[in-house]
Design a protein around this motif. Sequence first.
Motif, PDB file in Angstrom:
ATOM      1  N   ASP A 171      37.820  41.059  46.919  1.00  0.00           N
ATOM      2  CA  ASP A 171      38.436  42.370  46.842  1.00  0.00           C
ATOM      3  C   ASP A 171      39.759  42.298  46.081  1.00  0.00           C
ATOM      4  O   ASP A 171      40.468  41.287  46.144  1.00  0.00           O
ATOM      5  CB  ASP A 171      38.687  42.925  48.249  1.00  0.00           C
ATOM      6  N   ASP A 230      40.342  44.608  36.672  1.00  0.00           N
ATOM      7  CA  ASP A 230      39.982  44.977  38.026  1.00  0.00           C
ATOM      8  C   ASP A 230      40.706  46.298  38.301  1.00  0.00           C
ATOM      9  O   ASP A 230      41.418  46.806  37.443  1.00  0.00           O
ATOM     10  CB  ASP A 230      40.484  43.886  38.986  1.00  0.00           C
ATOM     11  N   HIS A 240      36.534  41.071  41.273  1.00  0.00           N
ATOM     12  CA  HIS A 240      35.226  41.619  41.639  1.00  0.00           C
ATOM     13  C   HIS A 240      34.067  40.746  41.162  1.00  0.00           C
ATOM     14  O   HIS A 240      33.059  40.624  41.854  1.00  0.00           O
ATOM     15  CB  HIS A 240      35.054  43.035  41.096  1.00  0.00           C
TER      16      HIS A 240
END
Length: 180
Positions: free
Chosen positions: A155, A104, A150
């Motif tokens: 988030d 991420d 994700h």
Amino acid sequence: EKLNKDNQLAWKMAEIATDKTAIGDAVTDMVINRMIDNASVAVASLNRRPVASARSQAIAHPREHGATVFGMPNSQKFSAEWAAWANGTAVRELDFHDTFLAADYSHPGDNIPPILAVAQQLGKNGKDLLRGIVTGYELHVNLVKAICLHKHKKDHIAHLCPAQAAGIGTLLGLSTDTIY
């Protein structure tokens, strides 16, 4: 299936937060660089509306032995929670501070404002602050390496909460059980 406490991720993170491994000079230098990076992007964003709004919220919560807020005189102190909010908003507003890319993406520098605010309010020393920030970074970076939020439509900031909590736990010298 319920896992034993010592097999839970939260426990393993708390163990990292209470690890007493020495911090080397290179890590210390990097933390100093990250703090300078955070302060620089915070100052660059001081006049932007979200930052001004967060700062006005913070200044509504003065505290004699509190924490400082970017854009305010260092002699004025505010509740750590509100200083962390205002300073975190200032650091994030332009999105120009450190970025870590793995499973991420993230900004581990987002750990600094809350850990610093707690350190200021409680009068902690630089060594305690350093240990707290190192813990926040260590956990944040490892969570980002291991768990891609994700793909679950979450988030990346969700990695921040456990990293900040553990960093503050380290700063305060809390036990593994308490941090857990």
